[in-house]
Design a protein around this motif. Structure first.
Motif, PDB file in Angstrom:
ATOM      1  N   THR A  44       1.262 -10.820  -0.557  1.00 54.70           N
ATOM      2  CA  THR A  44      -0.132 -10.407  -0.716  1.00 54.70           C
ATOM      3  C   THR A  44      -0.291  -9.071  -1.443  1.00 54.70           C
ATOM      4  OG1 THR A  44      -0.163  -9.318   1.448  1.00 54.70           O
ATOM      5  CG2 THR A  44      -0.836 -11.654   1.370  1.00 54.70           C
ATOM      6  N   ALA A  45       0.828  -8.450  -1.810  1.00 55.97           N
ATOM      7  CA  ALA A  45       0.767  -7.133  -2.455  1.00 55.97           C
ATOM      8  C   ALA A  45       0.028  -7.211  -3.787  1.00 55.97           C
ATOM      9  CB  ALA A  45       2.169  -6.591  -2.672  1.00 55.97           C
ATOM     10  N   GLN A  46      -0.821  -6.221  -3.993  1.00 54.40           N
ATOM     11  CA  GLN A  46      -1.515  -6.074  -5.266  1.00 54.40           C
ATOM     12  C   GLN A  46      -1.060  -4.746  -5.859  1.00 54.40           C
ATOM     13  OE1 GLN A  46      -5.775  -6.630  -5.069  1.00 54.40           O
ATOM     14  NE2 GLN A  46      -5.568  -8.354  -3.667  1.00 54.40           N
ATOM     15  N   LEU A  47      -0.156  -4.839  -6.833  1.00 56.92           N
ATOM     16  CA  LEU A  47       0.395  -3.643  -7.472  1.00 56.92           C
ATOM     17  C   LEU A  47      -0.723  -2.933  -8.224  1.00 56.92           C
ATOM     18  CD1 LEU A  47       2.861  -1.928  -8.082  1.00 56.92           C
ATOM     19  CD2 LEU A  47       3.320  -3.424 -10.031  1.00 56.92           C
ATOM     20  N   TYR A  48      -0.954  -1.706  -7.837  1.00 57.28           N
ATOM     21  CA  TYR A  48      -2.032  -0.926  -8.436  1.00 57.28           C
ATOM     22  C   TYR A  48      -1.419   0.014  -9.466  1.00 57.28           C
ATOM     23  CZ  TYR A  48      -6.767   0.978  -8.348  1.00 57.28           C
ATOM     24  OH  TYR A  48      -8.058   1.333  -8.671  1.00 57.28           O
ATOM     25  N   PRO A  49      -1.929   0.033 -10.670  1.00 59.46           N
ATOM     26  CA  PRO A  49      -1.333   0.895 -11.697  1.00 59.46           C
ATOM     27  C   PRO A  49      -1.505   2.376 -11.347  1.00 59.46           C
ATOM     28  CG  PRO A  49      -3.387  -0.080 -12.483  1.00 59.46           C
ATOM     29  CD  PRO A  49      -3.094  -0.699 -11.145  1.00 59.46           C
ATOM     30  N   ARG A  64       4.145  -8.964  13.845  1.00 57.43           N
ATOM     31  CA  ARG A  64       3.687  -7.610  13.523  1.00 57.43           C
ATOM     32  C   ARG A  64       2.270  -7.742  12.981  1.00 57.43           C
ATOM     33  NH1 ARG A  64       8.071  -4.196  10.253  1.00 57.43           N
ATOM     34  NH2 ARG A  64       6.316  -2.776  10.369  1.00 57.43           N
ATOM     35  N   PRO A  65       1.377  -6.886  13.440  1.00 60.41           N
ATOM     36  CA  PRO A  65      -0.012  -6.999  12.971  1.00 60.41           C
ATOM     37  C   PRO A  65      -0.125  -6.706  11.475  1.00 60.41           C
ATOM     38  CG  PRO A  65       0.266  -5.088  14.413  1.00 60.41           C
ATOM     39  CD  PRO A  65       1.564  -5.801  14.391  1.00 60.41           C
ATOM     40  N   ILE A  66      -0.955  -7.490  10.825  1.00 59.42           N
ATOM     41  CA  ILE A  66      -1.237  -7.304   9.403  1.00 59.42           C
ATOM     42  C   ILE A  66      -2.727  -7.040   9.280  1.00 59.42           C
ATOM     43  CG2 ILE A  66      -1.305  -8.424   7.145  1.00 59.42           C
ATOM     44  CD1 ILE A  66       1.205  -9.942   7.924  1.00 59.42           C
ATOM     45  N   SER A  67      -3.050  -5.920   8.664  1.00 61.56           N
ATOM     46  CA  SER A  67      -4.460  -5.557   8.560  1.00 61.56           C
ATOM     47  C   SER A  67      -5.193  -6.508   7.624  1.00 61.56           C
ATOM     48  CB  SER A  67      -4.602  -4.110   8.088  1.00 61.56           C
ATOM     49  OG  SER A  67      -4.824  -4.038   6.719  1.00 61.56           O
ATOM     50  N   ASP A  68      -6.503  -6.491   7.727  1.00 56.07           N
ATOM     51  CA  ASP A  68      -7.303  -7.355   6.868  1.00 56.07           C
ATOM     52  C   ASP A  68      -7.738  -6.637   5.586  1.00 56.07           C
ATOM     53  OD1 ASP A  68      -9.037  -5.606   8.087  1.00 56.07           O
ATOM     54  OD2 ASP A  68     -10.402  -7.133   8.849  1.00 56.07           O
ATOM     55  N   LEU A 117       8.932  -2.296   0.175  1.00 51.81           N
ATOM     56  CA  LEU A 117       8.762  -3.572   0.874  1.00 51.81           C
ATOM     57  C   LEU A 117       9.915  -4.525   0.559  1.00 51.81           C
ATOM     58  CD1 LEU A 117       4.932  -4.199   0.365  1.00 51.81           C
ATOM     59  CD2 LEU A 117       6.091  -3.690   2.528  1.00 51.81           C
ATOM     60  N   GLN A 118      10.336  -4.559  -0.694  1.00 43.94           N
ATOM     61  CA  GLN A 118      11.438  -5.432  -1.091  1.00 43.94           C
ATOM     62  C   GLN A 118      12.751  -5.009  -0.423  1.00 43.94           C
ATOM     63  OE1 GLN A 118      10.827  -4.892  -5.288  1.00 43.94           O
ATOM     64  NE2 GLN A 118       9.612  -6.775  -5.483  1.00 43.94           N
ATOM     65  N   VAL A 119      12.991  -3.712  -0.340  1.00 47.09           N
ATOM     66  CA  VAL A 119      14.196  -3.196   0.327  1.00 47.09           C
ATOM     67  C   VAL A 119      14.166  -3.551   1.814  1.00 47.09           C
ATOM     68  CG1 VAL A 119      15.343  -1.054   1.074  1.00 47.09           C
ATOM     69  CG2 VAL A 119      14.692  -1.368  -1.326  1.00 47.09           C
ATOM     70  N   TYR A 179       7.089 -10.638   8.367  1.00 53.18           N
ATOM     71  CA  TYR A 179       6.123  -9.587   8.032  1.00 53.18           C
ATOM     72  C   TYR A 179       6.279  -9.142   6.572  1.00 53.18           C
ATOM     73  CZ  TYR A 179       3.754  -5.082   7.956  1.00 53.18           C
ATOM     74  OH  TYR A 179       2.942  -4.030   7.627  1.00 53.18           O
ATOM     75  N   TYR A 180       7.501  -8.742   6.195  1.00 54.37           N
ATOM     76  CA  TYR A 180       7.702  -8.218   4.847  1.00 54.37           C
ATOM     77  C   TYR A 180       7.490  -9.283   3.777  1.00 54.37           C
ATOM     78  CZ  TYR A 180       9.210  -3.872   6.914  1.00 54.37           C
ATOM     79  OH  TYR A 180       9.234  -2.697   7.619  1.00 54.37           O
ATOM     80  N   ALA A 181       7.855 -10.511   4.041  1.00 53.43           N
ATOM     81  CA  ALA A 181       7.610 -11.581   3.078  1.00 53.43           C
ATOM     82  C   ALA A 181       6.105 -11.747   2.838  1.00 53.43           C
ATOM     83  CB  ALA A 181       8.225 -12.891   3.565  1.00 53.43           C
ATOM     84  N   GLU A 182       5.330 -11.687   3.904  1.00 55.82           N
ATOM     85  CA  GLU A 182       3.871 -11.810   3.764  1.00 55.82           C
ATOM     86  C   GLU A 182       3.282 -10.600   3.036  1.00 55.82           C
ATOM     87  OE1 GLU A 182      -0.030 -13.365   4.090  1.00 55.82           O
ATOM     88  OE2 GLU A 182       1.968 -14.248   4.047  1.00 55.82           O
TER      89      GLU A 182
END
Length: 160
Positions: A82-87, A22-26, A39-41, A75-78
């Motif tokens: 790389t997730a950056q949780l934004y407040p 699955r494509p992952i954007s940059d 994403l976790q679900v 896909y979801y693991a990646e």
């Protein structure tokens, strides 16, 4: 049964099991708290489907049924890695990630969208990706600002 038929069947099954990633954007992978949970679900759901597919006795059927879940787990693991949780936004003065913005188009239509991460964006449900043209045009603007989006103008009516 001829060996030729077995090989052809195995080659056919193999081609069905090799799916492109699955494509992952940059873009930076910003996520809201709800987006990270989603994403976790999805990762758990894909892992369950992969586990179920791996219980198949027939190797070709196992490969066929595991192709999509395997791709989705990767896909979801990646995306989680790389997730950056934004407040959540603490001020509604300037449009930013996580805000819900109401704006008026130059044709008189009024629309409201929350600016969220790529994986959680769903315009039909009122959310758009922070990388979408509308979000890019609105981020950094304040109530009353008019922005150009191609041939159209958008006027920020409210930020929440």
């Amino acid at each position: 049964m001829s060996v030729a038929f077995v090989k052809e069947e195995s080659a056919e099954a193999a081609s069905e099991t090799i799916l492109p990633a699955r494509p992952i954007s940059d873009r930076v992978n910003l996520v809201t708290e709800a987006g990270l949970k989603m994403l976790q679900v999805e990762l758990a759901r894909a892992q369950q489907a992969l586990d179920a597919a791996n219980l198949q006795e027939d190797i070709n059927e196992r490969r066929r049924q595991s192709a999509v879940p395997f791709r989705d787990v990767s896909y979801y693991a990646e995306r989680i890695r790389t997730a950056q949780l934004y407040p959540a936004p603490t001020s509604n003065d300037v449009v930013g990630f996580g805000h819900t913005v109401t704006f008026e188009r130059d044709d008189g239509r009024t629309q409201t969208f929350q600016i969220v991460g790529e994986d959680e964006a769903n315009p039909s449900q009122g959310s758009i990706s922070h990388g979408s043209p509308v979000a890019i045009a609105l981020i950094g603007k304040t109530v009353g600002d008019v922005v150009q989006l191609g041939p159209r103008e958008l006027k920020v009516l409210s930020i929440s």
